[in-house]
Design an enzyme around this catalytic site. Structure first.
Site, PDB file in Angstrom:
ATOM      1  N   ASP A 190      59.723   6.185  -3.552  1.00  0.00           N
ATOM      2  CA  ASP A 190      58.920   6.350  -4.755  1.00  0.00           C
ATOM      3  C   ASP A 190      59.803   5.976  -5.945  1.00  0.00           C
ATOM      4  O   ASP A 190      60.879   5.393  -5.781  1.00  0.00           O
ATOM      5  CB  ASP A 190      58.329   7.763  -4.849  1.00  0.00           C
ATOM      6  CG  ASP A 190      59.351   8.851  -5.164  1.00  0.00           C
ATOM      7  OD1 ASP A 190      60.567   8.557  -5.301  1.00  0.00           O
ATOM      8  OD2 ASP A 190      58.937  10.022  -5.276  1.00  0.00           O
TER       9      ASP A 190
ATOM     10  N   CYS B  11      62.798   9.813  -1.823  1.00  0.00           N
ATOM     11  CA  CYS B  11      62.177  10.307  -3.049  1.00  0.00           C
ATOM     12  C   CYS B  11      63.249  11.123  -3.774  1.00  0.00           C
ATOM     13  O   CYS B  11      64.424  10.987  -3.471  1.00  0.00           O
ATOM     14  CB  CYS B  11      60.904  11.111  -2.769  1.00  0.00           C
ATOM     15  SG  CYS B  11      61.120  12.670  -1.872  1.00  0.00           S
TER      16      CYS B  11
ATOM     17  N   THR C 264      63.999  14.437  -3.783  1.00  0.00           N
ATOM     18  CA  THR C 264      64.686  15.403  -2.919  1.00  0.00           C
ATOM     19  C   THR C 264      64.611  15.053  -1.443  1.00  0.00           C
ATOM     20  O   THR C 264      65.363  15.610  -0.650  1.00  0.00           O
ATOM     21  CB  THR C 264      64.074  16.807  -3.079  1.00  0.00           C
ATOM     22  OG1 THR C 264      62.696  16.745  -2.652  1.00  0.00           O
ATOM     23  CG2 THR C 264      64.170  17.305  -4.510  1.00  0.00           C
TER      24      THR C 264
ATOM     25  N   HIS D 136      68.196  15.619  19.446  1.00  0.00           N
ATOM     26  CA  HIS D 136      67.419  16.719  20.019  1.00  0.00           C
ATOM     27  C   HIS D 136      65.932  16.665  19.692  1.00  0.00           C
ATOM     28  O   HIS D 136      65.132  17.183  20.475  1.00  0.00           O
ATOM     29  CB  HIS D 136      67.977  18.061  19.547  1.00  0.00           C
ATOM     30  CG  HIS D 136      69.335  18.357  20.102  1.00  0.00           C
ATOM     31  ND1 HIS D 136      69.986  19.536  19.825  1.00  0.00           N
ATOM     32  CD2 HIS D 136      70.170  17.646  20.906  1.00  0.00           C
ATOM     33  CE1 HIS D 136      71.166  19.535  20.437  1.00  0.00           C
ATOM     34  NE2 HIS D 136      71.298  18.387  21.099  1.00  0.00           N
TER      35      HIS D 136
ATOM     36  N   HIS E 190      65.401  18.529  25.955  1.00  0.00           N
ATOM     37  CA  HIS E 190      64.819  18.367  24.619  1.00  0.00           C
ATOM     38  C   HIS E 190      63.440  17.722  24.671  1.00  0.00           C
ATOM     39  O   HIS E 190      62.635  17.916  23.767  1.00  0.00           O
ATOM     40  CB  HIS E 190      65.749  17.546  23.729  1.00  0.00           C
ATOM     41  CG  HIS E 190      67.118  18.142  23.635  1.00  0.00           C
ATOM     42  ND1 HIS E 190      67.369  19.346  23.009  1.00  0.00           N
ATOM     43  CD2 HIS E 190      68.299  17.713  24.124  1.00  0.00           C
ATOM     44  CE1 HIS E 190      68.651  19.625  23.101  1.00  0.00           C
ATOM     45  NE2 HIS E 190      69.240  18.652  23.781  1.00  0.00           N
TER      46      HIS E 190
END
Length: 145
Positions: A8, A65, A67, A98, A133
């Site tokens: 973004d 973005c 964060t 995993h 996993h």
């Protein structure tokens, strides 16, 4: 490996650093992000990139973005996507090993370019371990139904 990358308006500068690094490595990618000065809402870019990954057209995605959290939340709404917002090496490595994550989300306002590139490298280079996993990844897929 084909990589889809998007951002973004918070991410063009970090995206450019990552793309330069991917160029140096000879990686195959498509830039679905925007350029500096443009505006876009992160859910729109997350959808665009993740639909490409979920369809199998691209094996991995990278979303940027401010964060990484908004991209991660949006990306995980797309069936077949296992996106992880990572800010440290261990998380980036083990979300691949995993969780078989297929989209890395990072924050341009949280990470410097050096660490972001390190996370991209470990994410792209780490193989899913499968085995014990796989059962858990299958359960994640069941949640989408």
């Amino acid at each position: 490996m084909k990589i889809a990358i998007g951002c973004d308006h918070a991410g063009p500068e970090l995206k450019a650093e990552i793309l330069a690094h991917l160029d140096e490595k000879g990686a195959e990618y498509t830039d679905f992000g925007i350029q500096a000065g443009e505006k876009v809402d992160y859910p729109d870019k997350a959808k665009e990139v993740c639909e490409k990954v979920a369809s199998g057209e691209y094996e991995m995605g990278i979303l940027i973005c401010g964060t990484g959290i908004g991209m991660s939340m949006s990306a995980n709404k797309i069936k077949g996507i296992r996106a992880a917002c990572c800010s440290d090496y261990f998380s980036a490595k083990y979300t691949r090993a995993h969780n078989d994550a297929n989209v890395l989300c990072i924050g341009a306002r949280v990470l410097g370019a050096g660490l972001a590139i390190e996370l991209v490298d470990v994410f792209l280079e780490t193989e899913f371990e499968g085995g014990r996993h796989q059962r858990r990844v299958d359960k994640i897929s069941e949640l989408e139904k």
